[in-house]
Design a protein around this motif. Structure first.
Motif, PDB file in Angstrom:
ATOM      1  N   ASP A  86       0.825  -1.204   0.000  1.00 28.15           N
ATOM      2  CA  ASP A  86       0.000   0.000   0.000  1.00 28.15           C
ATOM      3  C   ASP A  86       0.862   1.258   0.000  1.00 28.15           C
ATOM      4  N   ARG A  87       1.942   1.256   0.758  1.00 30.86           N
ATOM      5  CA  ARG A  87       2.846   2.414   0.744  1.00 30.86           C
ATOM      6  C   ARG A  87       3.486   2.599  -0.627  1.00 30.86           C
ATOM      7  N   SER A  88       3.763   1.492  -1.317  1.00 30.22           N
ATOM      8  CA  SER A  88       4.372   1.608  -2.647  1.00 30.22           C
ATOM      9  C   SER A  88       3.416   2.223  -3.646  1.00 30.22           C
ATOM     10  N   ILE A  89       2.125   2.046  -3.443  1.00 31.88           N
ATOM     11  CA  ILE A  89       1.130   2.660  -4.318  1.00 31.88           C
ATOM     12  C   ILE A  89       1.089   4.172  -4.089  1.00 31.88           C
ATOM     13  N   ASP A  90       1.149   4.581  -2.830  1.00 35.12           N
ATOM     14  CA  ASP A  90       1.099   6.004  -2.496  1.00 35.12           C
ATOM     15  C   ASP A  90       2.416   6.721  -2.801  1.00 35.12           C
ATOM     16  N   GLY A  91       3.550   6.022  -2.627  1.00 33.59           N
ATOM     17  CA  GLY A  91       4.849   6.674  -2.797  1.00 33.59           C
ATOM     18  C   GLY A  91       5.894   5.724  -3.333  1.00 33.59           C
ATOM     19  N   PRO A  92       5.901   5.447  -4.644  1.00 36.82           N
ATOM     20  CA  PRO A  92       6.818   4.443  -5.195  1.00 36.82           C
ATOM     21  C   PRO A  92       8.289   4.834  -5.160  1.00 36.82           C
ATOM     22  N   ALA A  93       8.596   6.114  -5.061  1.00 39.26           N
ATOM     23  CA  ALA A  93       9.991   6.547  -5.173  1.00 39.26           C
ATOM     24  C   ALA A  93      10.883   5.901  -4.120  1.00 39.26           C
ATOM     25  N   ASP A  94      10.411   5.800  -2.888  1.00 35.28           N
ATOM     26  CA  ASP A  94      11.221   5.189  -1.826  1.00 35.28           C
ATOM     27  C   ASP A  94      11.536   3.732  -2.137  1.00 35.28           C
ATOM     28  N   PHE A  95      10.617   3.047  -2.803  1.00 38.04           N
ATOM     29  CA  PHE A  95      10.810   1.641  -3.138  1.00 38.04           C
ATOM     30  C   PHE A  95      11.851   1.482  -4.239  1.00 38.04           C
ATOM     31  N   ILE A  96      11.818   2.380  -5.212  1.00 39.12           N
ATOM     32  CA  ILE A  96      12.837   2.359  -6.263  1.00 39.12           C
ATOM     33  C   ILE A  96      14.205   2.650  -5.659  1.00 39.12           C
ATOM     34  N   ASP A  97      14.249   3.626  -4.792  1.00 39.00           N
ATOM     35  CA  ASP A  97      15.523   4.079  -4.235  1.00 39.00           C
ATOM     36  C   ASP A  97      16.150   3.021  -3.328  1.00 39.00           C
ATOM     37  N   THR A  98      15.379   2.466  -2.405  1.00 45.13           N
ATOM     38  CA  THR A  98      15.924   1.491  -1.449  1.00 45.13           C
ATOM     39  C   THR A  98      16.095   0.118  -2.086  1.00 45.13           C
ATOM     40  N   ASN A  99      15.043  -0.381  -2.733  1.00 40.66           N
ATOM     41  CA  ASN A  99      15.058  -1.771  -3.187  1.00 40.66           C
ATOM     42  C   ASN A  99      15.919  -1.983  -4.420  1.00 40.66           C
ATOM     43  N   ILE A 100      16.015  -0.982  -5.281  1.00 46.19           N
ATOM     44  CA  ILE A 100      16.821  -1.135  -6.497  1.00 46.19           C
ATOM     45  C   ILE A 100      18.189  -0.479  -6.333  1.00 46.19           C
ATOM     46  N   VAL A 101      18.210   0.824  -6.062  1.00 43.53           N
ATOM     47  CA  VAL A 101      19.498   1.516  -5.929  1.00 43.53           C
ATOM     48  C   VAL A 101      20.262   0.979  -4.716  1.00 43.53           C
ATOM     49  N   GLY A 102      19.553   0.733  -3.621  1.00 41.14           N
ATOM     50  CA  GLY A 102      20.219   0.198  -2.438  1.00 41.14           C
ATOM     51  C   GLY A 102      20.816  -1.170  -2.679  1.00 41.14           C
ATOM     52  N   THR A 103      20.076  -2.040  -3.373  1.00 46.36           N
ATOM     53  CA  THR A 103      20.604  -3.372  -3.680  1.00 46.36           C
ATOM     54  C   THR A 103      21.818  -3.275  -4.592  1.00 46.36           C
ATOM     55  N   TYR A 104      21.751  -2.404  -5.599  1.00 49.77           N
ATOM     56  CA  TYR A 104      22.906  -2.195  -6.482  1.00 49.77           C
ATOM     57  C   TYR A 104      24.131  -1.757  -5.679  1.00 49.77           C
ATOM     58  N   THR A 105      23.947  -0.804  -4.785  1.00 51.04           N
ATOM     59  CA  THR A 105      25.074  -0.286  -4.000  1.00 51.04           C
ATOM     60  C   THR A 105      25.666  -1.377  -3.118  1.00 51.04           C
ATOM     61  N   LEU A 106      24.806  -2.169  -2.501  1.00 47.63           N
ATOM     62  CA  LEU A 106      25.270  -3.265  -1.652  1.00 47.63           C
ATOM     63  C   LEU A 106      25.998  -4.327  -2.478  1.00 47.63           C
ATOM     64  N   LEU A 107      25.494  -4.629  -3.654  1.00 46.15           N
ATOM     65  CA  LEU A 107      26.160  -5.593  -4.532  1.00 46.15           C
ATOM     66  C   LEU A 107      27.563  -5.117  -4.910  1.00 46.15           C
ATOM     67  N   GLU A 108      27.682  -3.847  -5.219  1.00 42.44           N
ATOM     68  CA  GLU A 108      28.995  -3.313  -5.593  1.00 42.44           C
ATOM     69  C   GLU A 108      29.973  -3.345  -4.419  1.00 42.44           C
ATOM     70  N   ALA A 109      29.484  -3.035  -3.228  1.00 43.30           N
ATOM     71  CA  ALA A 109      30.352  -3.118  -2.048  1.00 43.30           C
ATOM     72  C   ALA A 109      30.756  -4.561  -1.783  1.00 43.30           C
TER      73      ALA A 109
END
Length: 349
Positions: A86-109
């Motif tokens: 439900d939060r992703s419906i109201d505000g998807p940007a946080d989900f893109i930022d944490t779940n995608i960009v965050g995972t990418y950053t962790l993978l690179e580290a």
């Protein structure tokens, strides 16, 4: 093993941390302590000399590099994610930022750490924890297997699907030793009070309306969180690199059935206000609500010997009892301003 657990102050993450410490592992908990994280979930391990906490955002590469260099983990268990549909419906940007960009950053580290051959890093593995929602929706029959095509239907599930693909790609392209798992709906103690089961318990306790989306016919496979934690530790220690494992509870039920079972338990365990099912109110369904999820967990059974140990009836009873016996835990969350309000309606117009 020394495990670096991201999101270890969250619902599933804290269950993993508690189970890992109980099993004799060392744990480094990396958590940014966003709204759904709660250090109180870890009170029982906070003083253990095998437990360390790092308040770090997984999008912060410099801090991740420091954590890897300082603690030299044997494995990463990546659970940090925005997870409420439900939060992703109201505000998807946080989900893109944490779940995608965050995972990418962790993978690179993790790739830099593994490639640098730092101590334990030579035997390193990266376990990515995901959801069955990446597979989309099922009809009345069938099960999700590890080869089911991805077909996410919400911003949340799309962001998790993207993170799954990133992990696979880093394994194939860069040789990062990865293993993945996709789970069904978790429930149990310490569940943040915005998801279905804690909402039902707490609304019933307060005598408030219990909202049920649509007609409550949506089906989920329910997995007790402590069973899931045991499965995840089995996967990270025994899973074959490059493989994915579906983890389910063999406990399909419609949402309305779950709500009615909880109401019956509340009638028994907290009779004040009974019958609690009088509070059930059917409300407008959320956009893109998947009809049914169900997991085929035969692979993890056959290869790793794991299977769920807690039935749905027993798990619901334990969960209701926990919320009744641990009121200071959820009352503190409510006092911080969390409201049991309906989310996910911004797309309805």
């Amino acid at each position: 093993m020394k495990l670096l657990v991201t999101g270890g102050a969250g619902f599933i993450g804290s269950a993993v941390v508690r189970k890992a410490i109980a099993d004799g592992h060392a744990v480094v908990n990396v958590d940014a302590l966003t709204y759904a994280a709660n250090p109180a979930n870890l009170d029982e391990v906070a003083g253990n000399d095998r437990y360390a906490f790092e308040q770090v955002d997984i999008r912060d590469r410099a801090e991740l590099d420091r954590v890897f260099a300082t603690h030299e983990p044997d494995a990463v268990m990546h659970l940090a994610a925005e997870s409420h549909v439900d939060r992703s419906i109201d505000g998807p940007a946080d989900f893109i930022d944490t779940n995608i960009v965050g995972t990418y950053t962790l993978l690179e580290a993790a790739r830099a750490y593994h490639g640098g051959g730092h101590g334990r890093g030579r035997d390193f593995r990266f376990h990515h924890i995901s959801t069955d929602e990446v597979f989309g929706t099922l009809g009345e029959t069938g099960l999700f297997s590890e080869t089911t095509p991805y077909s996410p239907n919400s911003p949340y599930s799309a962001s998790k699907a993207a993170s799954d693909h990133l992990v696979r790609a880093w394994g194939e392209t860069y040789g990062l030793p990865v293993v993945l798992s996709n789970c069904s709906n978790n429930y149990g103690p310490y569940h943040f009070p915005e998801k279905l089961i804690p909402v039902v318990i707490l609304n019933a306790l307060a005598g408030r309306e219990i909202p049920v989306y649509g007609q409550g016919i949506n089906v989920r496979d329910w997995l007790y969180v402590e069973d899931h934690a045991a499965a995840l530790l089995t996967v990270v220690t025994k899973g074959r690199l490059g493989e994915s494992y579906n983890i389910g509870g063999d406990a399909e039920a419609t949402n309305i059935d779950i709500v009615r079972r909880i109401c019956a338990l509340m009638d028994e365990m907290n009779p004040t206000g009974a019958p609690h099912d009088r509070l059930i109110t059917f409300v407008k369904d959320r956009p893109g609500h998947d009809l049914r999820y169900a997991i085929d967990a035969s692979k993890i059974r056959a290869e790793l010997g794991w299977e769920p140990s807690v039935t749905l009836d027993e798990g619901l009873r334990r969960t209701v009892a926990w919320y009744l016996e641990n009121r200071p835990w959820w009352q503190a969350i409510q006092e911080r301003g969390h409201k049991l309000e309906r989310l996910g309606l911004k797309a309805a117009g």
